[in-house]
Motif scaffolding. Structure first.
Motif, short mmCIF file in Angstrom:
data_model
loop_
_atom_site.label_atom_id
_atom_site.label_comp_id
_atom_site.label_asym_id
_atom_site.label_seq_id
_atom_site.Cartn_x
_atom_site.Cartn_y
_atom_site.Cartn_z
N TRP A 24 48.83 26.58 41.92
CA TRP A 24 50.38 27.08 42.00
C TRP A 24 51.21 25.98 42.42
N ASP A 25 51.07 25.17 43.45
CA ASP A 25 51.89 24.23 43.92
C ASP A 25 51.01 23.39 44.57
N VAL A 26 51.52 22.05 44.80
CA VAL A 26 51.05 21.06 45.16
C VAL A 26 51.85 19.85 46.18
N ASP A 27 51.21 19.21 47.01
CA ASP A 27 51.56 18.52 47.75
C ASP A 27 51.02 17.12 48.34
N LEU A 28 51.33 16.02 48.61
CA LEU A 28 50.42 14.80 49.06
C LEU A 28 50.81 14.65 50.45
N ASP A 29 49.75 14.15 51.00
CA ASP A 29 49.38 13.19 52.24
C ASP A 29 49.49 11.85 51.82
N PRO A 30 50.38 11.02 51.66
CA PRO A 30 50.41 9.84 51.00
C PRO A 30 49.78 8.59 51.84
N ARG A 31 49.35 8.76 53.15
CA ARG A 31 48.73 7.73 53.95
C ARG A 31 47.13 7.50 53.38
N CYS A 32 47.10 6.29 53.52
CA CYS A 32 45.64 5.54 52.98
C CYS A 32 45.10 4.89 54.11
N THR A 33 43.93 5.50 54.62
CA THR A 33 43.19 4.94 55.67
C THR A 33 42.27 3.87 55.28
N THR A 34 41.88 3.85 54.19
CA THR A 34 40.89 2.74 53.56
C THR A 34 41.29 2.41 52.01
N TYR A 35 40.85 1.17 51.81
CA TYR A 35 41.33 0.53 50.54
C TYR A 35 40.98 1.41 49.19
N THR A 36 39.91 2.00 49.60
CA THR A 36 39.42 2.96 48.36
C THR A 36 40.31 4.08 48.25
N GLU A 37 40.86 4.79 49.30
CA GLU A 37 41.77 5.70 49.09
C GLU A 37 43.05 5.00 48.36
N TRP A 38 43.45 4.03 48.84
CA TRP A 38 44.80 3.40 48.31
C TRP A 38 44.50 3.31 46.59
N ARG A 39 43.35 2.62 46.61
CA ARG A 39 42.99 2.37 44.89
C ARG A 39 43.16 3.65 44.25
N MET A 40 42.42 4.69 44.77
CA MET A 40 42.59 6.05 44.10
C MET A 40 43.93 6.62 43.75
N ARG A 41 44.84 6.14 44.79
CA ARG A 41 46.29 6.70 44.70
C ARG A 41 47.08 5.89 43.66
N PHE A 42 46.98 4.58 43.44
CA PHE A 42 47.73 3.91 42.72
C PHE A 42 47.30 3.55 41.50
N PHE A 43 46.02 3.74 41.07
CA PHE A 43 45.41 3.43 39.86
C PHE A 43 44.80 4.70 39.23
N ARG A 44 44.64 4.46 37.97
CA ARG A 44 44.03 5.60 37.22
C ARG A 44 42.56 5.50 37.48
#
Length: 438
Positions: free
Chosen positions: A292-312
Motif C-alpha cells: 500500500w505505501d513505502v518509505d526509506l531508511d536511506p542510511r547505509c552501514t556497509t558498502y554492500t547496502e550502498w551498492r544496493m541503493r545506488f545501482f540496479r
C-alpha cells in the motif's frame, strides 16, 4: 615527523542498530515489511509492545531515522501508530475522532517536529507532535473526495496533496492558507512526492497505470491538466501503482502497487523502483498481498547496502566495485560512499573538502568535509606529514576538535580543528585516505 592523525569514523560515531532499507505496509496481510534496497531479505516486522498486530487496515508509513522509529496509519482502529525500527515498543500515538475517520498517508515534518496525515473521509489534513500531542486540523475541505497522500516543499513553505478519486492535486502554505489547485486530469491521484531542490513534483496516476512528474514552475500561472506538455510520464503500463517515495541522492523512486488490477500491467502486488527520469526499466523488488505505501531508511552501514541503493541489481561489477568511477568525476565509489555523494551523477565541479587556512603562525587550521556516520566497513583517515613523499604510519592519535553538523540521514558535515602546535608548522601536508576495516 608528526605521527598519523587518525579520524576513525567507526570509533567516533555509532551507526544505526539496523542497516538502512525499505519499509512498506502490506495492507492485505496486515503487516509491516522491511527489506534491503534491492528487495532482498524481505520480512515482516515482529511487533512487540502495546500490540503485536500492525492493524486490520494498515495504510501509510513513514520512517524517522533521527528517532529510530516508524509511524503508520491503521484505518481499522482509526489510529496513528508507532514503533522502533525493529518493531519493538509499539504504541498508539493518536486516535482519530469525528464521523468515520479515515487515516491515510503520513509524512514527518522533521524541522518542525511534526507528523502530518490525511483524513480522507474527514477531507482534512491534520498534524501532531511526534509524541502525539497537539492534534490540529491544518487544512479543512482539502479535496472534494478527500485528501489522499501528501508531501512537503519546505524550500518554498508549501504542502502538496492529492484528491482521493477526483484526480486533482492541490497545494497550500504550511499554515493552510493560499490553497489552490495545481493539476487536474488524473484517474485517482495517489503517491505525491516533491523534489524541492530539483524543482519537480512527482505523483502516481493510479488507474492511469503511470507515474508522472512536472516542473514546479509549470504551476505558477495557474492549474494545468495532465495533458500539458510540461507533464512527463516517467513510467507507464503499470498495474495499480499507489504509495510513492523519492530517493533523491540515489536518483531513484520507489512505489507500492496494490494489485487491484492484478495481471493487467507491470508490478502488480509488489514494491518496485526506477529512476527519477525513467531512463532505465523499472525493477520489481518484492511481492506482497496488497502493498500500500513505502518509505526509506536511506542510511547505509556497509558498502554492500550502498551498492544496493545506488545501482540496479543487474549492474556490472565494473561499475559497482569500490574502486570503480562510473560517473568519471574522479571520485571512486568507496569515496562517494563515505562522503554521501552520488556515483551516477558527476560531481567533478563540486567541492567537498574545504580548508580554513591559518593566516599566521599559531592560528588554527580547520578542515571540513561530509562523512557517512553510519559506515562500519570503511573509514576516512586524515594523515599528515612534513613531506608528501613520506607519510607516517604511526598509530598515535593526536588531540583534535571535531564537530558534526547533520546534512541528511546518516550524513554530516565534519569540521576538524587541528591543535595550535600542528597548525603552526612551516611545512605541513595533509591528506584524506579511504581505508577498509577488517
Amino acid at each position: 615527523m608528526h605521527p598519523l592523525l587518525r579520524l576513525a569514523l567507526a570509533a567516533l560515531a555509532m551507526g544505526p542498530a539496523l542497516g538502512g532499507g525499505v519499509y512498506w505496509t502490506d495492507r492485505g496481510a496486515g503487516r509491516l515489511m522491511r527489506m534491503n534496497f534491492d528487495g532482498s531479505a524481505a520480512a515482516a516486522l515482529d511487533l512487540t509492545g502495546e500490540f503485536t498486530s500492525a492493524g486490520s487496515n494498515v495504510r501509510g508509513i513513514a520512517v524517522d531515522t533521527a528517532g529510530e522509529r516508524l509511524f503508520w496509519a491503521d484505518n481499522g482502529s482509526d489510529s496513528i501508530r508507532t514503533a522502533a525500527l525493529d518493531g519493538s515498543g509499539t504504541k498508539v500515538l493518536v486516535t482519530l475522532t469525528g464521523t468515520s475517520p479515515f487515516p491515510a498517508d503520513i509524512r514527518p515534518h522533521f524541522a518542525a517536529g511534526q507528523l502530518w496525515w490525511c483524513d480522507q473521509a474527514g477531507r482534512t489534513i491534520q498534524r501532531a507532535a511526534f509524541d502525539g500531542t497537539g492534534v490540529t486540523s491544518v487544512i479543512a475541505d482539502a479535496a472534494p473526495t478527500g485528501a489522499y497522500f501528501l508531501d512537503f516543499d519546505l524550500k518554498r513553505g508549501q504542502v502538496y496533496w492529492g484528491d482521493f478519486s477526483g484526480g486533482a492535486i492541490f497545494r497550500s502554505r504550511l499554515d493552510g492558507s493560499q490553497q489552490e489547485t495545481v493539476l487536474t486530469g488524473n484517474s485517482q491521484t495517489r503517491g505525491v512526492g516533491v523534489d524541492a531542490e530539483g524543482g519537480f513534483l512527482y505523483w502516481v496516476n493510479r488507474d492511469g497505470k503511470s507515474i508522472h512528474r512536472c516542473p514546479l514552475a509549470a504551476f505558477e500561472s495557474g492549474p494545468i491538466t495532465l495533458m500539458n506538455p510540461a507533464v512527463e510520464t516517467v513510467y507507464h503500463g503499470l498495474d495499480t501503482p499507489h504509495g510513492l517515495v523519492l530517493d533523491l541522492p540515489a536518483g531513484k523512486l520507489y512505489w507500492a502497487d496494490t494489485g487491484t488490477n492484478a495481471g493487467d500491467g507491470f508490478g502488480g502486488r509488489s514494491v518496485c523502483r526506477g529512476d527519477l527520469d525513467g531512463s532505465s526499466p523499472a525493477e520489481v523488488l518484492a511481492s506482497g498481498t496488497e502493498p500500500w505505501d513505502v518509505d526509506l531508511d536511506p542510511r547505509c552501514t556497509t558498502y554492500t547496502e550502498w551498492r544496493m541503493r545506488f545501482f540496479r541489481r543487474d549492474a556490472p561489477e565494473s561499475a559497482t566495485s569500490p574502486a570503480a568511477d562510473p560517473d568519471a568525476d574522479g571520485r571512486p565509489n568507496e569515496l562517494e560512499y563515505l562522503i554521501g555523494s552520488s556515483p551516477r551523477a558527476s560531481d567533478a565541479d563540486s567541492r567537498w573538502l574545504a580548508a580554513d587556512m591559518p593566516k599566521q603562525l599559531g592560528a588554527l587550521l580547520r578542515l571540513s568535509f561530509p562523512v557517512n556516520l553510519a559506515a562500519r566497513d570503511f573509514e576516512l583517515l586524515l594523515e599528515m606529514s612534513e613531506s608528501p613523499a613520506n607519510w607516517s604510519e604511526a598509530k598515535t592519535v593526536l588531540p583534535v576538535s571535531i564537530a558534526d553538523e547533520p546534512l541528511a540521514a546518516g550524513i554530516s558535515r565534519r569540521t576538524v580543528t587541528l591543535p595550535d602546535d600542528l597548525a603552526a608548522q612551516h611545512a605541513l601536508f595533509l591528506r584524506l585516505r579511504v581505508v577498509a576495516l577488517p
